[in-house]
Enzyme design. Structure first.
Site, PDB file in Angstrom:
ATOM      1  CB  SER A 110      -5.902  -1.143  -3.529  1.00  0.00           C
ATOM      2  OG  SER A 110      -7.296  -0.946  -3.247  1.00  0.00           O
ATOM      3  CG  ASP A 164      -7.366   5.951  -0.195  1.00  0.00           C
ATOM      4  OD1 ASP A 164      -8.454   5.787  -0.876  1.00  0.00           O
ATOM      5  OD2 ASP A 164      -6.377   5.046  -0.310  1.00  0.00           O
ATOM      6  CG  HIS A 198      -7.189   4.218  -3.553  1.00  0.00           C
ATOM      7  ND1 HIS A 198      -6.760   3.561  -2.466  1.00  0.00           N
ATOM      8  CD2 HIS A 198      -7.340   3.173  -4.374  1.00  0.00           C
ATOM      9  CE1 HIS A 198      -6.983   2.131  -2.613  1.00  0.00           C
ATOM     10  NE2 HIS A 198      -7.310   2.006  -3.868  1.00  0.00           N
TER      11      HIS A 198
END
Length: 221
Positions: A110, A164, A198
């Site tokens: 991320s 995600d 995610h």
């Protein structure tokens, strides 16, 4: 400070892996320990704590400020560049300890993945590869081929969950297209995982393990 998984034997290679927003290096150090390769040292640094605009200015571990997460959002240019310098300093530290930069894979998840991509593209040290998970390329409009000096032929493993909700898959797809314009496209692998949000999944961790083993083979002593 960093969470470190030492090599099981003499370290001849290293992985520097950057966690996501609001996290610490500990969780990823555990994940790396589960896929470790004996001659590789894993370094999972902790981001400094700072207020993050995206999260109502709450202070949390963050590599740089995130204003918001849409593709045209204003970016924290000075913060991103400062964070990249600290990553390059970590690489230099490993080089001083005897691991050449071309035996170092940089990676992250991320926000950490975004920083690992930006740092690799702007580093003067030649790196073994980049693992970019569930992320995007920061400051992509100001990055051009002319910026990349040492890592034009770097191998990139980019991974993204197809479900995600935080960093949508389109971010990953746009990033890989941009990277293919800037780097040798044949060295870029983009993998997506059905049903993954995610986060990470076992299949992705095995892909990371194989990539690290390929980029950082043992040195025959």
């Amino acid at each position: 400070m960093s969470a470190i998984v030492p090599a099981a034997c003499k370290a001849t290679a290293a992985v520097i892996f950057l966690h996501g927003l609001g996290d610490t290096g500990h969780g990823w150090a555990q994940a790396m320990a589960a896929i470790r390769t004996p001659h590789v040292k894993y370094i999972c640094p902790h981001a400094p704590v700072m207020p993050v605009t995206l999260n109502m200015n709450m202070a949390m571990p963050s590599w740089f400020d995130i204003i918001n997460l849409n593709p045209d959002a204003e970016e924290d240019e000075s913060g991103i560049k400062r964070a990249a310098e600290s990553v390059k300093a970590l690489i230099d530290q490993e080089v001083k300890s005897g691991i050449p930069s071309h035996r170092i894979v940089l990676g992250g998840f991320s926000q950490g993945g975004a920083l690992s991509l930006y740092s690799a593209l702007t580093a003067r040290q030649k790196l073994a590869g980049v693992v970019a998970l569930s992320c995007w390329l920061p400051l992509r409009n100001s990055l051009s081929q002319s910026v990349i000096s040492s890592n034009k032929d770097i191998s990139v493993l980019q991974c993204h969950g197809e479900e995600d909700p935080l960093v949508p898959l389109i971010f990953g797809s746009l990033t890989v297209e941009k990277l293919k314009m800037m780097l040798n496209p044949s060295n870029i692998t983009f993998k997506t995982y059905p049903g993954m949000a995610h986060s990470a999944c076992p299949e992705e961790m095995m892909d990371i393990k194989q990539f690290i083993e390929k980029q950082l083979p043992p040195i025959n002593q």
